[in-house]
Design a protein around this motif. Structure first.
Motif, PDB file in Angstrom:
ATOM      1  N   SER B 282       0.823  -1.226   0.000  1.00  0.00           N
ATOM      2  CA  SER B 282       0.000   0.000   0.000  1.00  0.00           C
ATOM      3  C   SER B 282       0.849   1.265   0.000  1.00  0.00           C
ATOM      4  CB  SER B 282      -0.928   0.025   1.219  1.00  0.00           C
ATOM      5  OG  SER B 282      -1.734  -1.088   1.207  1.00  0.00           O
ATOM      6  N   SER B 284       2.188   4.761  -0.844  1.00  0.00           N
ATOM      7  CA  SER B 284       1.557   5.931  -1.433  1.00  0.00           C
ATOM      8  C   SER B 284       2.463   7.148  -1.291  1.00  0.00           C
ATOM      9  CB  SER B 284       0.205   6.222  -0.777  1.00  0.00           C
ATOM     10  OG  SER B 284       0.402   6.743   0.511  1.00  0.00           O
ATOM     11  N   LYS B 285       2.341   8.038  -2.237  1.00  0.00           N
ATOM     12  CA  LYS B 285       3.090   9.285  -2.195  1.00  0.00           C
ATOM     13  C   LYS B 285       2.162  10.390  -2.670  1.00  0.00           C
ATOM     14  CE  LYS B 285       6.459  12.170  -1.860  1.00  0.00           C
ATOM     15  NZ  LYS B 285       7.059  12.480  -0.543  1.00  0.00           N
ATOM     16  N   ASN B 303      -1.971  12.535  -6.181  1.00  0.00           N
ATOM     17  CA  ASN B 303      -1.595  11.190  -5.759  1.00  0.00           C
ATOM     18  C   ASN B 303      -0.591  10.620  -6.749  1.00  0.00           C
ATOM     19  OD1 ASN B 303      -3.027  10.249  -3.351  1.00  0.00           O
ATOM     20  ND2 ASN B 303      -4.839  10.799  -4.542  1.00  0.00           N
ATOM     21  N   LYS B 306      -0.456   5.509  -5.361  1.00  0.00           N
ATOM     22  CA  LYS B 306      -1.577   5.249  -4.464  1.00  0.00           C
ATOM     23  C   LYS B 306      -1.751   3.742  -4.332  1.00  0.00           C
ATOM     24  CE  LYS B 306      -6.424   6.538  -4.103  1.00  0.00           C
ATOM     25  NZ  LYS B 306      -7.538   6.975  -4.934  1.00  0.00           N
ATOM     26  N   ASP B 307      -1.617   3.265  -3.116  1.00  0.00           N
ATOM     27  CA  ASP B 307      -1.907   1.872  -2.812  1.00  0.00           C
ATOM     28  C   ASP B 307      -1.144   0.907  -3.730  1.00  0.00           C
ATOM     29  OD1 ASP B 307      -3.074  -0.040  -1.295  1.00  0.00           O
ATOM     30  OD2 ASP B 307      -4.942  -0.119  -2.444  1.00  0.00           O
ATOM     31  N   GLU B 505      -1.798   4.411  -9.789  1.00  0.00           N
ATOM     32  CA  GLU B 505      -2.293   3.139  -9.273  1.00  0.00           C
ATOM     33  C   GLU B 505      -1.938   1.977 -10.203  1.00  0.00           C
ATOM     34  OE1 GLU B 505      -6.292   3.133  -7.268  1.00  0.00           O
ATOM     35  OE2 GLU B 505      -6.438   5.029  -8.362  1.00  0.00           O
TER      36      GLU B 505
END
Lengths: 313, 542
Positions: B282, B284-285, B303, B306-307, B505
């Motif tokens: 998961s 994320s940045k 994002n 993400k995840d 993503e």
């Protein structure tokens, strides 16, 4: 944008505060006694002491500062020890010659330096380039007063084209005003031309190797427009920065130039005030110069948005 | 056949003295007919861009000069024309589109003015007429919302839109000849497909002759009528596209075509037995743009990742595929801890490094190394390559002698002479520099190697060699490789598994062969469909 300007203006307050404290302390810690200078060589100790107490110089430094700063906060710069009149009035009298000189100098310098810099960059490595760069080194290294006296000797004494010295108020006629300003402005602008021409050349050289310059040429654009429309605007940010910083340099230069040409401006006022240990005047002038400097920096930053749409505050 | 738009006859362009060769282009002859797209293909240094500059009369002064032959535009000889005469033809009868739409547009001039510039130079139309023409051409290149866009600046547009602006400004006066110098190289595949389609449509409608310069055989396959293959300033082969691509006569052409990675992944043994070297959970940045003290509006939140959950085992190459802005480089930088992730875990051999302090990270630095895209900028030009390679090991306590001995071994391993350690980066070619970067990474004896677009800037023949080297060191040192790329062909050839990223993503992941055989997600399908040259079997090498 508005928020940015507001923030920047608010940020000048602590800066001015630090300058005020610093200037005040520096003067009080210097050894000379203004009361003794005002009283003259033949004055008795009592007379000097009387003057000192009249000027409030016998009070502790802290309370002197509180009194001065309290007035300052209300916009009252105090009264000159030496000229015996209100400093606001004094600066009002002296500011026109200095502003005139600074303005003519900047206009002259930019008008000479930018075309020279563009030409040098366009003809990089040619004799034009070498002459401009040689002049630039010379402009840096020769002191302002030497240039001043040389120009007076040549144009005023030998050729008689322009007056030797003095100043005429702009209200008395633009012709006479300009005639008396040309030599001092030229003198002051030499170092400035050197600086700006150099920066213009460097900045433009970088831009000229960019792809969009090639694109402009591929559209059949003429070189003059490639240089002035496509290249110069992209090269503007560093040039404007140097022009702005040069204004700070100008403040130092004005002191000498006004003395050489006996122009009754702020530069002369500073020299006279320092010689007379006229504390309130020195303090006021330095505060004014600092404020102008901070203001110019803000204007430079804001001007970036005019040249580069990518810069937003 | 109709009279050619452009006819080059025995064209020769000389390089200044003491270069590595005397002529940039030598005895070049070919023609471009009306309504014809001629692709000039070659590797860097083949003289293809010089040819374009020579035609446009834009050879850099004092460096390159036209020393022989003839260039005829619509039968009119250009080689003997004055600068002013050439200028009058540029932008009106012949026009050019460049590679990098970001830098080829002037950042401080409104795009309407840039498109209309040719009108201003070559016509005496009134302001209102000019504006109307500009709006027309903007619609013709399918720019959206032209009334608003005409007053925009280049930085407010996407890469694809910028290239449409470039094309609009080139064709506004309906030139007979359009020169396109790598016009899609800097674009994402899906955008590239759109731009290629646009060029083809415009060219058919206006019957323009197009000289299309590219290094990409996929693009050649999609757009060319005829192909000119160049090597070191000379023509190797000229022919119709089908002929050249399917039945090349010359060995050099054959080599170039074979070096293009194929879209069919080779069979690879699954690596699911070996230990997991790198895992993100998961991850994320988030970047916030704008906002801050006294600025009353809220900042925008991006994002960047993400995840993102992925694993790389030892000896395995995991490909991260996506277009620009998909977050693939953000993932690489987080894994390397060049930036700190906003959330999630990064496990290196089970140890979470996601939020370690810089002093805690020191030990980790040795275990993971990265090779960047641009070998020209990732080596310090003022330091010898020996210094570059031994710097890391010496920082971690090796003696200079040990490190230098090891550096010599590594140089041999990456196929360079161990004696060239005291040379500087500029003395090497792009491919050699990338080998040096790989040697520098290996000097740290890492378990994890991140390759961020490591072969994207290289010519196909060099690319093939560097890919082979990367695969070789992976096997030899049992490395876990995180391979970031936008190039599906490259990914097909070197990756065991692939994750596809879109807007930060992961949209799909799986074994390479399965993913290429049956992509599930719409975006993956779109990406595959946009890959140029799908109908040609490249990669005879594998």
């Amino acid at each position: 944008m508005i928020a940015y300007v507001l923030r920047r203006v608010l940020a000048t307050i602590p800066v001015m505060l630090v300058v005020a404290v610093f200037v005040f302390l520096m003067l009080r810690l210097s050894p000379a006694d203004p009361a003794a200078i005002i009283a003259g060589d033949s004055a008795t100790t009592e007379q000097v002491a009387e003057i000192r107490s009249r000027l409030g110089l016998d009070q502790p430094i802290l309370s002197q500062f509180v009194i001065w700063f309290g007035k300052l906060a209300r916009g009252d710069l105090g009264e000159s020890f030496f000229f015996k009149k209100s400093i606001v009035e004094l600066i009002g009298e002296r500011i026109e010659p200095t502003l005139s000189l600074a303005f003519v100098t900047i206009v002259l310098a930019v008008a000479i330096a930018i075309p020279l810099g563009v030409l040098a960059a366009y003809r990089q490595g040619s004799w034009v380039d070498r002459i401009v760069m040689g002049f630039s080194v010379l402009g840096f290294s020769v002191p302002v007063f030497v240039i001043g006296y040389l120009l007076i000797y040549l144009f005023a004494i030998k050729l008689g084209w322009l007056p030797v010295q003095g100043y005429q108020r702009i209200a008395q006629g633009v012709g006479g005003w300009l005639e008396r300003l040309i030599l001092p402005a030229l003198t002051l602008s030499v170092i400035y031309v050197a600086l700006v021409a150099r920066m213009t050349r460097t900045s433009l050289l970088e831009v000229l190797s960019e792809d969009y310059i090639r694109t402009a040429r591929a559209k059949g654009q003429i070189e003059l427009k490639v240089l002035f429309r496509h290249a110069l605007k992209n090269a503007a940010v560093p040039i404007v920065t140097v022009v702005g910083l040069g204004v700070a340099l100008l403040i130092g230069g004005v002191v000498v130039t006004e003395s050489v040409y006996t122009i009754p401006g702020l530069g002369r006022l500073t020299v006279d005030a320092v010689l007379a240990r006229d504390y309130p005047v020195i303090q006021a002038v330095i505060l004014l110069f600092s404020f102008v400097y901070v203001l110019i920096n803000l204007l430079i930053d804001l001007s970036y948005t005019l040249f580069d749409p990518r810069i937003r505050y | 056949m109709a009279d050619p738009v452009l006819a080059l006859d025995d064209l020769t362009v000389s390089l200044p003295a003491h270069g590595d060769r005397a002529r940039a282009v030598e005895n070049l002859s070919f023609t471009v007919g009306p309504g014809e797209i001629v692709c000039v293909v070659g590797e860097s240094g083949s003289g293809k861009s010089v040819t374009a500059q020579a035609v446009m009369g834009l050879l850099p002064k004092g460096q390159l000069s036209l020393t022989g032959g003839s260039i005829r535009l619509l039968g009119d000889e250009l080689a003997t024309k004055s600068a002013a005469e050439l200028r009058a033809l540029r932008g009106s009868r012949m026009a050019m589109v460049f590679q990098e739409p970001m830098t080829a547009l002037n950042p401080v001039i409104r795009i309407g003015d840039q498109i209309g510039e040719a009108l201003e130079i070559h016509t005496s139309l009134s302001g209102a007429d000019k504006r109307a023409r500009v709006l027309d051409i903007m619609r013709a290149v399918q720019l959206p919302d032209v009334e608003a866009l005409i007053d925009a600046y280049p930085h407010q547009l996407s890469g694809g839109q910028r290239q449409r602006v470039m094309i609009a400004s080139a064709i506004i006066l309906d030139p007979a000849l359009l020169i396109a110098d790598e016009p899609t190289t800097a674009l994402d595949v899906t955008t590239q497909a759109q731009i290629l389609r646009l060029i083809r449509e415009l060219q058919v409608r206006r019957n323009t002759g197009v000289l299309f310069i590219t290094h990409d055989f996929g693009v050649v396959a999609d757009i060319a009528h005829r192909v000119v293959v160049m090597e070191k300033g000379r023509v190797v082969e000229i022919g119709a596209k089908e002929e050249v691509l399917r039945r090349p006569r010359e060995a050099y052409t054959r080599m170039l075509i074979d070096a293009v990675p194929g879209l069919a992944p080779p069979a690879r043994a699954a690596m699911d037995q070996s230990a997991v070297a790198l895992e993100t959970r998961s991850l994320s940045k988030i970047y916030s743009v704008g906002g801050g003290f006294l600025s009353l509006g809220k900042g925008r939140v991006v994002n960047a990742a993400k995840d993102v959950s992925l694993t790389v085992r030892r000896g395995e190459t995991l490909g991260v595929v996506g277009e620009s802005g998909s977050g693939k480089s953000t993932v690489a930088r987080c894994v390397m801890r060049l930036i700190e992730p906003t959330g999630g875990d990064i496990l290196v051999h089970g140890e979470n490094i996601a939020h370690m302090s810089s002093s805690q990270l020191r030990a980790h630095r040795k275990r993971a190394q990265i090779v960047f895209q641009d070998p020209y900028r990732s080596l310090n030009p003022r330091r010898t390559i020996g210094e570059a390679i031994i710097e890391g090991p010496v920082n971690f306590g090796a003696s200079r002698e040990q490190a230098t001995t090891r550096a010599r071994e590594l140089m041999a391993l990456v196929g360079l002479s161990p004696d060239s350690l005291d040379r500087y980066p500029h003395q090497f070619s792009g491919g050699q520099r990338q080998r040096i970067c790989i040697a520098r990474a290996l000097a740290m004896e890492p378990d994890i190697l991140v390759a961020d677009e490591a072969v994207s800037a290289l010519d196909v023949s060099v690319q093939a060699q560097v890919l082979e080297l990367l695969d070789d060191v992976r096997k030899r040192f049992d490395l876990a490789v995180l391979f970031i790329t936008h190039d599906l062909r490259v990914a097909a050839q070197v990756c065991d598994r692939i994750v596809v990223m879109l807007k930060g993503e992961i949209v799909e992941q799986g074994p390479t062969a399965a993913l290429f055989r049956a992509p599930q997600h719409d975006y993956t399908k779109k990406l595959f469909a946009a890959a140029p040259g799908r109908d040609y079997a490249f990669g005879g090498r594998t």
